[in-house]
Design an enzyme around this catalytic site. Sequence first.
Site, PDB file in Angstrom:
ATOM      1  N   SER A   1      -0.492   3.206  -0.439  1.00  0.00           N
ATOM      2  CA  SER A   1       0.522   3.765  -0.750  1.00  0.00           C
ATOM      3  C   SER A   1       0.534   4.054  -2.442  1.00  0.00           C
ATOM      4  O   SER A   1       1.643   4.409  -3.382  1.00  0.00           O
ATOM      5  CB  SER A   1       2.306   3.354  -0.264  1.00  0.00           C
ATOM      6  OG  SER A   1       2.073   3.921   0.732  1.00  0.00           O
TER       7      SER A   1
ATOM      8  N   SER B   1       2.552   6.549   0.112  1.00  0.00           N
ATOM      9  CA  SER B   1       3.990   6.686  -0.609  1.00  0.00           C
ATOM     10  C   SER B   1       4.292   6.711  -1.632  1.00  0.00           C
ATOM     11  O   SER B   1       5.544   7.440  -1.716  1.00  0.00           O
ATOM     12  CB  SER B   1       4.843   5.511   0.848  1.00  0.00           C
ATOM     13  OG  SER B   1       4.424   5.196   0.749  1.00  0.00           O
TER      14      SER B   1
ATOM     15  N   LYS C   1       9.867   3.334  -7.834  1.00  0.00           N
ATOM     16  CA  LYS C   1      10.268   3.634  -6.573  1.00  0.00           C
ATOM     17  C   LYS C   1      11.068   3.151  -5.543  1.00  0.00           C
ATOM     18  O   LYS C   1      12.561   2.122  -6.146  1.00  0.00           O
ATOM     19  CB  LYS C   1       8.278   3.065  -5.724  1.00  0.00           C
ATOM     20  CG  LYS C   1       8.724   3.983  -3.921  1.00  0.00           C
ATOM     21  CD  LYS C   1       7.519   3.090  -3.427  1.00  0.00           C
ATOM     22  CE  LYS C   1       7.105   3.488  -2.179  1.00  0.00           C
ATOM     23  NZ  LYS C   1       5.840   3.458  -1.276  1.00  0.00           N
TER      24      LYS C   1
HETATM   25  N1  GLN Z   1       0.011   5.640   4.248  1.00  0.00           N
HETATM   26  C1  GLN Z   1       0.328   5.121   4.804  1.00  0.00           C
HETATM   27  C2  GLN Z   1       1.282   4.744   6.010  1.00  0.00           C
HETATM   28  O1  GLN Z   1       2.090   5.870   5.763  1.00  0.00           O
HETATM   29  C3  GLN Z   1       0.744   3.662   3.975  1.00  0.00           C
HETATM   30  C4  GLN Z   1       1.665   3.096   3.404  1.00  0.00           C
HETATM   31  C5  GLN Z   1       2.255   2.468   2.511  1.00  0.00           C
HETATM   32  O2  GLN Z   1       1.391   1.912   1.972  1.00  0.00           O
HETATM   33  N2  GLN Z   1       3.194   2.165   2.030  1.00  0.00           N
HETATM   34  O3  GLN Z   1       1.567   3.314   6.137  1.00  0.00           O
END
Ligand code: GLN
Length: 469
Positions: free
Chosen positions: A174, A150, A75
Amino acid sequence: MNKAILIAKKVKSGELKAADIIKEYLERIKEKDEKINAFLEVFTDSALKKAAEIDLKIKQGKPVGKLAGVPVAIKDNMLYKNHKMSCASKILEHYVSPYSATVVEKLLNEDAVIIGRTNMDEFAMGSSTENSSFKNTKNPLNENYVPGGSSGGSAAAVAADMALISLGSDTGGSIRQPAAFCGVYGLKPTYGSVSRYGLAAFASSLDQIGCFTNNPEDMELVFSVISGHDKRDSTSSRLRQTKKEFDIKTVKIGIPKEHFMDGLKPEIKKEFLSTVQTLKNLGANIINISLPNARYALPAYYIISSSEASANLGRYDGMRYGLNSKNADSLASSYKLTRGEGFGPEVKRRIMLGTYSLSAGYYDAYYIKAQKIRTLIKKDFKKAFKEVDIILTPTTPTNAFKFGEKSKDPISMYLSDIFTIPANLAGVCAVSAPSKNTDENGLSAGMQFISNHFNENALFPLMGLLNND
Ligand code: GLN
């Protein structure tokens, strides 16, 4: 699909050449990624160089690592020395890593080949990868749908067989949510079990690096490589994995009643109930449990994660890292313009929300309250794990959605993580395993298995059993 574990064995034995595998994957990326957009950058030169080094070591009879010749995507929020890392943000667009993250070092030490960096929501804030400043990644199961986020690029890279393994980060879901959307396996390890050194911070008390694979055996292997104490991360734990003999007939699986909520899509419920039935047939004890405070997890998470983000992202001030606005004519305008031009709308929203929650007068009402809820959620898990070994829930209330469907409505986007967030708040480990069946659009559902701190070893064999069934 190929298993990393077998590919590495064949490379070790000389049956396959690392260079040939890497060339095959680079070819596949060329073929497929124009459409899927999983990668922000493919590291062609360094990947071929590493593959040649591995083949040379084998030729000279020297030992090679557990992941010899395995193509791994990372990532775009993890450092890989002398390679760019942007967090899919304009503010870091041209930033080059001065050192490698511990996880990257560990992978390279086992002779994995880092093949590229993957697209993500800017600074890991989002659930669809639509918050990337650069491009939209498509879901390889159906290109009209988002891959989740994400870590959407990392999930898509494994789902489309453009990498055998990928790394992601999971702050509130994410890894597990995009794994569920793309039909692959995703692991969020116990907080503190995998070093965060070299991971760009979003919410430090929640962030955890984990992996995507297309089978549970590879997941176990990757976890064994990337986990362990690191003195460069002060939250890295010295505690070891609990090792238990696995016998499904003695495993107690808890089903929290709170998860049968409005908004749970019928297709997901059906897959979930069928997984429960399969586990029953295999001899597991299914027990109804309650996580009474789980319903407060989402608001508590958005207060805590945004508060930490507002502090962490203060470092992007135009002086030390990345972008420095050319239009500034004073120190104050430099801060304003650099951040104004460099951050996208979701990142700005979180910084404002976090700064507000931490400000004098609101701190007790929001931040402290959210921390109290976090403690209650931890206690819920502690109590539940006295009764059961594993908790089973759907990973997400719905499967993948279409581009644009939720991007105008942050709250409905935030709801994608309603089932994944409690594990981050409690710091326990969790995986998402893909359902057996796909729906009429070709989309899969994810099943989430949660276990206690440092008990990942209970999750791998259970998934293996379901996979072979
Ligand atoms: N979707 C969640 C957020 O927007 C989790 C994001 C993540 O785990 N990095 O914060």
